[in-house]
Motif scaffolding. Structure first.
Motif, mmCIF file in Angstrom:
data_model
loop_
_atom_site.group_PDB
_atom_site.id
_atom_site.type_symbol
_atom_site.label_atom_id
_atom_site.label_comp_id
_atom_site.label_asym_id
_atom_site.label_seq_id
_atom_site.Cartn_x
_atom_site.Cartn_y
_atom_site.Cartn_z
ATOM 1 N N TRP A 54 0.848 -1.201 0.000
ATOM 2 C CA TRP A 54 0.000 0.000 0.000
ATOM 3 C C TRP A 54 0.880 1.247 0.000
ATOM 4 O O TRP A 54 0.650 2.187 -0.760
ATOM 5 N N HIS A 55 1.900 1.252 0.849
ATOM 6 C CA HIS A 55 2.814 2.386 0.916
ATOM 7 C C HIS A 55 3.591 2.548 -0.390
ATOM 8 O O HIS A 55 3.710 3.666 -0.906
ATOM 9 N N ARG A 56 4.117 1.456 -0.936
ATOM 10 C CA ARG A 56 4.869 1.530 -2.199
ATOM 11 C C ARG A 56 4.019 2.122 -3.329
ATOM 12 O O ARG A 56 4.513 2.846 -4.174
ATOM 13 N N GLY A 57 2.734 1.812 -3.334
ATOM 14 C CA GLY A 57 1.847 2.287 -4.386
ATOM 15 C C GLY A 57 1.166 3.605 -4.080
ATOM 16 O O GLY A 57 0.219 3.992 -4.767
ATOM 17 N N ARG A 58 1.654 4.329 -3.076
ATOM 18 C CA ARG A 58 0.961 5.526 -2.586
ATOM 19 C C ARG A 58 0.752 6.605 -3.641
ATOM 20 O O ARG A 58 -0.151 7.418 -3.518
ATOM 21 N N ALA A 59 1.544 6.628 -4.675
ATOM 22 C CA ALA A 59 1.341 7.633 -5.727
ATOM 23 C C ALA A 59 0.047 7.363 -6.495
ATOM 24 O O ALA A 59 -0.479 8.257 -7.145
ATOM 25 N N HIS A 60 -0.471 6.151 -6.383
ATOM 26 C CA HIS A 60 -1.652 5.758 -7.159
ATOM 27 C C HIS A 60 -2.791 5.234 -6.298
ATOM 28 O O HIS A 60 -3.718 4.613 -6.817
ATOM 29 N N ASN A 61 -2.717 5.435 -4.995
ATOM 30 C CA ASN A 61 -3.802 4.970 -4.117
ATOM 31 C C ASN A 61 -4.062 6.014 -3.031
ATOM 32 O O ASN A 61 -3.546 7.119 -3.087
ATOM 33 N N ASP A 62 -4.849 5.630 -2.032
ATOM 34 C CA ASP A 62 -5.266 6.589 -0.995
ATOM 35 C C ASP A 62 -4.366 6.604 0.236
ATOM 36 O O ASP A 62 -4.717 7.213 1.236
ATOM 37 N N PHE A 63 -3.192 5.954 0.189
ATOM 38 C CA PHE A 63 -2.306 5.908 1.349
ATOM 39 C C PHE A 63 -1.995 7.318 1.830
ATOM 40 O O PHE A 63 -1.541 8.157 1.057
ATOM 41 N N GLY A 64 -2.248 7.587 3.104
ATOM 42 C CA GLY A 64 -1.962 8.882 3.705
ATOM 43 C C GLY A 64 -2.738 9.016 4.999
ATOM 44 O O GLY A 64 -3.554 8.150 5.350
ATOM 45 N N LEU A 65 -2.499 10.079 5.720
ATOM 46 C CA LEU A 65 -3.177 10.289 6.997
ATOM 47 C C LEU A 65 -4.689 10.170 6.830
ATOM 48 O O LEU A 65 -5.272 10.753 5.918
ATOM 49 N N GLY A 66 -5.301 9.377 7.712
ATOM 50 C CA GLY A 66 -6.747 9.177 7.705
ATOM 51 C C GLY A 66 -7.229 8.015 6.856
ATOM 52 O O GLY A 66 -8.395 7.635 6.928
ATOM 53 N N ALA A 67 -6.346 7.423 6.068
ATOM 54 C CA ALA A 67 -6.735 6.297 5.210
ATOM 55 C C ALA A 67 -6.832 4.999 6.023
ATOM 56 O O ALA A 67 -6.213 4.859 7.088
ATOM 57 N N VAL A 68 -7.608 4.056 5.489
ATOM 58 C CA VAL A 68 -7.802 2.750 6.127
ATOM 59 C C VAL A 68 -7.694 1.668 5.061
ATOM 60 O O VAL A 68 -8.219 1.821 3.957
ATOM 61 N N GLN A 69 -7.043 0.586 5.432
ATOM 62 C CA GLN A 69 -6.962 -0.589 4.571
ATOM 63 C C GLN A 69 -7.344 -1.796 5.405
ATOM 64 O O GLN A 69 -6.791 -1.995 6.489
ATOM 65 N N LEU A 70 -8.283 -2.608 4.921
ATOM 66 C CA LEU A 70 -8.651 -3.844 5.617
ATOM 67 C C LEU A 70 -7.992 -5.031 4.924
ATOM 68 O O LEU A 70 -8.113 -5.182 3.705
ATOM 69 N N VAL A 71 -7.305 -5.833 5.718
ATOM 70 C CA VAL A 71 -6.574 -6.988 5.204
ATOM 71 C C VAL A 71 -7.200 -8.248 5.797
ATOM 72 O O VAL A 71 -7.207 -8.407 7.019
ATOM 73 N N PRO A 72 -7.720 -9.141 4.961
ATOM 74 C CA PRO A 72 -8.285 -10.380 5.507
ATOM 75 C C PRO A 72 -7.170 -11.292 6.016
ATOM 76 O O PRO A 72 -6.149 -11.465 5.354
ATOM 77 N N VAL A 73 -7.361 -11.845 7.219
ATOM 78 C CA VAL A 73 -6.383 -12.784 7.775
ATOM 79 C C VAL A 73 -7.014 -14.141 8.092
ATOM 80 O O VAL A 73 -6.309 -15.100 8.372
ATOM 81 N N ASP A 74 -8.326 -14.209 8.053
ATOM 82 C CA ASP A 74 -9.067 -15.449 8.273
ATOM 83 C C ASP A 74 -10.440 -15.245 7.646
ATOM 84 O O ASP A 74 -10.763 -14.158 7.162
ATOM 85 N N ARG A 75 -11.252 -16.275 7.673
ATOM 86 C CA ARG A 75 -12.550 -16.225 7.005
ATOM 87 C C ARG A 75 -13.416 -15.065 7.473
ATOM 88 O O ARG A 75 -14.059 -14.414 6.678
ATOM 89 N N ARG A 76 -13.425 -14.783 8.757
ATOM 90 C CA ARG A 76 -14.251 -13.699 9.303
ATOM 91 C C ARG A 76 -13.446 -12.779 10.208
ATOM 92 O O ARG A 76 -13.929 -12.299 11.216
#
Length: 168
Positions: A54-76
């Motif tokens: 997410w950080h590496r792609g920050r020029a093309h995504n919403d990475f920055g203060l106040g942003a949120v990313q949800l990463v699945p780690v299990d089914r729920r």
């Protein structure tokens, strides 16, 4: 209306039934290596890899203060990376925590959590390495999540609170 539940324990092993989101605060410079993130990385490789991408792609995504990313780690179960720290060190502009960014991130997280029918589990976000105080963060959690009907559990880790436990 739900309330914040406080437990002594590990936020990476959230208590209760149903879908869950583990929320934590990250910095805005791509650093992952101290504090609560170490506990996350011990359990799952995905959150660190996703944050770094997410950080590496920050020029093309919403990475920055106040942003949120949800990463699945299990089914729920998801990990929510919330960008709420400017850098990693205390300097001339004070501690790294940015309460406005945490507020924005929590507001964004609320919609995602409600859509999933999930509860939120967290250490005392923004209060460890970020240098914030829980007395400033707790009202944000209450306003953005609890008042919208989201069940929130805050975990204090161990006797000394090695991460996520800052001044009350």
């Amino acid at each position: 209306m739900p309330e914040i539940t406080y437990l002594r324990g590990d936020a990476t092993t959230p208590f209760g039934k149903g879908p869950k989101v583990i929320a934590h605060v990250c910095n805005d410079i791509g650093g992952w290596g101290k504090g609560f993130v170490l506990a996350l990385s011990r359990r799952w490789p995905g959150p660190e890899a996703a944050y770094r991408a997410w950080h590496r792609g920050r020029a093309h995504n919403d990475f920055g203060l106040g942003a949120v990313q949800l990463v699945p780690v299990d089914r729920r179960l998801w990990v929510a990376d919330m960008i709420g720290r400017r850098g990693v060190r205390t300097g001339s502009k004070g501690v790294p925590v940015r309460y406005e960014a945490i507020d924005t991130a929590l507001a964004r997280l609320a919609g995602e959590v409600i859509e999933r029918g999930a509860s939120v589990h967290m250490p005392r976000i923004g209060c460890g390495l970020a240098g914030g105080t829980w007395s400033r963060v707790e009202p944000l959690v209450t306003e953005r999540l609890v008042r919208r009907g989201v069940q929130v559990t805050v975990y204090d880790h161990g006797e000394g609170g090695r991460w996520g436990r800052g001044p009350r």
